[in-house]
Design a protein around this motif. Structure first.
Motif, PDB file in Angstrom:
ATOM      1  N   HIS A 170       0.852  -1.204   0.000  1.00  0.00           N
ATOM      2  CA  HIS A 170       0.000   0.000   0.000  1.00  0.00           C
ATOM      3  C   HIS A 170       0.879   1.243   0.000  1.00  0.00           C
ATOM      4  O   HIS A 170       1.443   1.609   1.026  1.00  0.00           O
ATOM      5  CB  HIS A 170      -0.915  -0.002   1.228  1.00  0.00           C
ATOM      6  CG  HIS A 170      -1.926   1.101   1.241  1.00  0.00           C
ATOM      7  ND1 HIS A 170      -3.287   0.869   1.270  1.00  0.00           N
ATOM      8  CD2 HIS A 170      -1.793   2.446   1.220  1.00  0.00           C
ATOM      9  CE1 HIS A 170      -3.930   2.019   1.260  1.00  0.00           C
ATOM     10  NE2 HIS A 170      -3.042   3.003   1.234  1.00  0.00           N
ATOM     11  N   HIS A 184       1.520   5.252  -2.301  1.00  0.00           N
ATOM     12  CA  HIS A 184       0.952   6.208  -3.254  1.00  0.00           C
ATOM     13  C   HIS A 184       2.073   6.841  -4.087  1.00  0.00           C
ATOM     14  O   HIS A 184       2.385   8.014  -3.932  1.00  0.00           O
ATOM     15  CB  HIS A 184       0.141   7.271  -2.510  1.00  0.00           C
ATOM     16  CG  HIS A 184      -0.952   6.699  -1.659  1.00  0.00           C
ATOM     17  ND1 HIS A 184      -2.116   6.186  -2.196  1.00  0.00           N
ATOM     18  CD2 HIS A 184      -1.055   6.522  -0.326  1.00  0.00           C
ATOM     19  CE1 HIS A 184      -2.892   5.736  -1.218  1.00  0.00           C
ATOM     20  NE2 HIS A 184      -2.268   5.921  -0.063  1.00  0.00           N
ATOM     21  N   GLU A 223      -8.228   2.737  -2.255  1.00  0.00           N
ATOM     22  CA  GLU A 223      -8.660   2.389  -0.938  1.00  0.00           C
ATOM     23  C   GLU A 223     -10.071   2.894  -0.691  1.00  0.00           C
ATOM     24  O   GLU A 223     -10.416   4.011  -1.070  1.00  0.00           O
ATOM     25  CB  GLU A 223      -7.688   2.884   0.138  1.00  0.00           C
ATOM     26  CG  GLU A 223      -7.379   4.364   0.113  1.00  0.00           C
ATOM     27  CD  GLU A 223      -6.241   4.707   1.087  1.00  0.00           C
ATOM     28  OE1 GLU A 223      -6.456   4.599   2.304  1.00  0.00           O
ATOM     29  OE2 GLU A 223      -5.156   5.094   0.626  1.00  0.00           O
ATOM     30  N   HIS A 250      -6.102  -1.842   5.970  1.00  0.00           N
ATOM     31  CA  HIS A 250      -4.840  -1.148   5.772  1.00  0.00           C
ATOM     32  C   HIS A 250      -4.553  -0.230   6.962  1.00  0.00           C
ATOM     33  O   HIS A 250      -5.481   0.336   7.537  1.00  0.00           O
ATOM     34  CB  HIS A 250      -4.927  -0.408   4.428  1.00  0.00           C
ATOM     35  CG  HIS A 250      -4.522   1.007   4.442  1.00  0.00           C
ATOM     36  ND1 HIS A 250      -3.212   1.385   4.533  1.00  0.00           N
ATOM     37  CD2 HIS A 250      -5.239   2.141   4.353  1.00  0.00           C
ATOM     38  CE1 HIS A 250      -3.159   2.699   4.504  1.00  0.00           C
ATOM     39  NE2 HIS A 250      -4.361   3.182   4.409  1.00  0.00           N
ATOM     40  N   ASP A 269       2.232   3.145   3.095  1.00  0.00           N
ATOM     41  CA  ASP A 269       1.312   4.275   2.926  1.00  0.00           C
ATOM     42  C   ASP A 269       2.086   5.543   2.535  1.00  0.00           C
ATOM     43  O   ASP A 269       1.652   6.657   2.783  1.00  0.00           O
ATOM     44  CB  ASP A 269       0.469   4.539   4.183  1.00  0.00           C
ATOM     45  CG  ASP A 269      -0.841   5.266   3.870  1.00  0.00           C
ATOM     46  OD1 ASP A 269      -1.262   5.240   2.697  1.00  0.00           O
ATOM     47  OD2 ASP A 269      -1.424   5.869   4.788  1.00  0.00           O
TER      48      ASP A 269
HETATM   49 NI    NI Z   1      -3.206   5.173   1.733  1.00  0.00          NI
END
Ligand code: NI
Length: 256
Positions: free
Chosen positions: A7, A9, A93, A155, A205
């Motif tokens: 996970h 970005h 998500e 998550h 994340d």
């Molecule tokens: Ni995220």
């Protein structure tokens, strides 16, 4: 070391502007696969574009609960339709965020979008990546009523040790990241010790949630190694074994 960041970005401007460099850092520490997560239409499209450029990068598409302002059914369907792309491995998500949303009507809208996206994932046979902040009980209730048929991950799990059983009863995984390494993080450390190994995946994340001692800097997938180090220390187990199991879990969850 076999690592997967399940996970992150890379589609966020802070990472995308240095994409090649960020990916090179990740490969240097042994990150073999990366899943880039969307939060709205543009970010889901960019996640796919990045996944098309690198064979070891995959994408998830969906609407994050904080990004629903002005979104209609048509836009939602357009994003969900992106999931037919061969590099899309999940819907996410998606979920509930009560930290930023205090208005009860808007929370209802979050619930509706969450349910629609779970049902779509079930229809197309994909797992889900769930964002749940200060909304644990409502999240679990929705998941019980609309069971993810192809599994999924809570998550950045921020619930209690007691809450874990509810997650595993639904056949879901939990994702742990930077907060596990924070010095004052009592609950995440307890969770990292108590979670059955076969239910754990790791994530960054990034660009958010930089682990200790990098808190406050722009996070990136390479820093997943700090999360792995801390969990192996807390569990008093070999990092190699931890990473092998977590790698297999991640591949199984996202059908990589
Ligand atoms: Ni995220």
């Amino acid at each position: 070391m076999k690592l997967i960041d399940t996970h992150c970005h890379l589609n966020d401007e802070q990472l995308y502007q240095n994409l090649d460099e960020v990916i090179a850092h990740a490969q240097q520490v042994g990150v073999e696969k990366i899943i880039v997560i969307g939060w709205d239409k543009a970010s889901s499209e960019l996640a796919i574009k990045i996944a098309e450029q690198y064979p070891f990068i995959y994408a998830c598409v969906g609407f994050h609960p904080e990004n629903l302002e002005g979104v209609d059914e048509k836009q939602l369907n357009e994003v969900l339709a992106l999931s037919s792309h061969p590099k899309v491995v999940g819907i996410g998500e998606i979920g509930l965020d009560y930290h930023w949303e205090k208005d009860s009507q808007k929370r209802e809208i979050q619930k509706q979008f969450f349910i629609k996206q779970i049902e779509y994932a079930n229809k197309v046979g994909l797992p889900i990546s769930i964002h749940s902040r200060e909304a644990f009980q409502d999240t679990i209730e929705i998941l019980k009523e609309h069971k993810p048929m192809h599994s999924g991950v809570l998550h950045c799990y921020s619930g209690s040790v007691e809450g874990l059983q509810e997650v595993f009863n639904l056949n879901l995984y939990i994702g742990l990241d930077g907060p596990v390494t924070f010095r004052n993080a009592k609950t995440p450390k307890e969770v990292a010790i108590e979670v059955p190994l076969e239910r754990l995946v790791l994530e960054t994340d990034s660009p958010y949630l930089s682990p200790h001692p990098l808190r406050g800097t722009v996070n990136e997938p390479a820093n997943i190694i700090l999360v792995a180090d801390e969990i192996a220390n807390l569990r008093e187990m070999s990092k190699k074994h931890l990473l092998e199991v977590v790698y297999d879990n991640s591949c199984k969850l996202f059908n990589l």
